[in-house]
Enzyme design. Structure first.
Site, PDB file in Angstrom:
ATOM      1  N   ARG A  88     -59.197  22.871 -16.567  1.00  0.00           N
ATOM      2  CA  ARG A  88     -59.834  23.539 -15.438  1.00  0.00           C
ATOM      3  C   ARG A  88     -61.136  24.225 -15.791  1.00  0.00           C
ATOM      4  NH1 ARG A  88     -54.415  25.859 -13.558  1.00  0.00           N
ATOM      5  NH2 ARG A  88     -55.400  27.086 -11.988  1.00  0.00           N
ATOM      6  N   ARG A 119     -44.943  29.714  -0.651  1.00  0.00           N
ATOM      7  CA  ARG A 119     -44.258  29.021  -1.753  1.00  0.00           C
ATOM      8  C   ARG A 119     -43.104  29.869  -2.309  1.00  0.00           C
ATOM      9  NH1 ARG A 119     -47.652  26.802  -6.598  1.00  0.00           N
ATOM     10  NH2 ARG A 119     -48.562  28.874  -6.460  1.00  0.00           N
TER      11      ARG A 119
END
Ligand code: AP5
Length: 214
Positions: free
Chosen positions: A88, A127
């Protein structure tokens, strides 16, 4: 098959990596999961990583590259892997390239899970992980049966520490600044494939299989 799934927080990398792991019998290698496991085990590295994760910032490239180097050398990664949440940063992408060149196993594809940022907040605040089955769920998008299955097994729906609105905002900002440049890196290396990550889990999975060649 050696592939990367990358995209913004909540784009569905973990969900699709688990599907691919079942389909292709290759390990899902998630740096986020590895860091959370280190944090849960209370090691020095884990404690430091936990504080960084809770602030929405990135753990240092050197630590992450060290963890990945060890993990890719484990026997189950010999026949392939799906990297979830790594690389990333540009430094991580370059580090991975060097590592794979050393072992003579080039990457097949880097798949960008493309999605509008306004959809992500609901995915992330909703989530939950089932404490008994470990299944990834969502209070807004999972079916009643899936949520009941967890509760009926005596499980609790656990929310991640970094899934609050403030930290999510920070994570999205970090993604824009540090991870978006990685898109260009893989495009220029001819490895980039992009899929639309909006839609049901099954629809997105179909698209993923299509770009990976069925
Ligand atoms: P990490 O764990 O990698 O988090 P992330 O990148 O923010 O991604 P997420 O896990 O939040 O989302 P995801 O894309 O996997 O989505 P998911 O499938 O779960 O990293 C956490 C932290 O660790 C970082 O902030 C950083 O501090 C550190 N870190 C990790 N890697 C690092 C690295 N390489 N370098 C430096 N630091 C690093 O889905 C989200 C929700 O949506 C779920 O509820 C799911 O059920 C639902 N959902 C998924 N797909 C769909 C769909 N199609 N329709 C409806 N709902 C869906």
């Amino acid at each position: 098959m050696r592939i990367i799934l990358f995209g913004a927080p909540g784009s569905g990398k973990g969900t699709q990596a688990k599907e691919l792991m079942k389909d292709r019998n290759i390990p899902q290698i998630s740096t986020g999961d590895m860091l959370r496991a280190a944090a849960a085990s209370g090691t020095e590295l884990g404690k430091r990583a936990q504080a960084i994760m809770e602030s929405g910032q990135l753990v240092s490239d050197d630590i992450i590259l060290g963890i990945i180097n060890e993990r890719l050398n484990e026997p189950d990664a010999a026949s392939g892997f799906v990297l979830d949440g790594f690389p990333r940063t540009l430094k991580q992408a370059q580090g991975l390239q060097d590592l794979l060149a050393e072992i003579g196993k080039p990457l097949d594809a880097a798949v960008l899970m493309d999605i509008d940022f306004d959809i992500l907040m609901k995915r992330l605040t909703g989530r939950r992980t089932c404490s008994t089955t470990g299944k990834l769920l969502n209070i807004y998008f999972s079916s009643r049966e899936e949520l009941d299955e967890c509760r009926n097994s005596g499980g609790e729906l656990i929310q991640r520490e970094d899934d609050n609105e403030e930290t999510i905002g920070e994570r999205l900002d970090v993604y824009r600044r540090h991870t978006e440049p990685v898109i260009e890196y893989y495009r220029s290396h001819g490895k980039l494939k992009t899929i639309d990550a909006d839609g049901s889990v099954d629809e997105v999975h179909e698209r993923l299989l299509q770009v990976l060649g069925g």
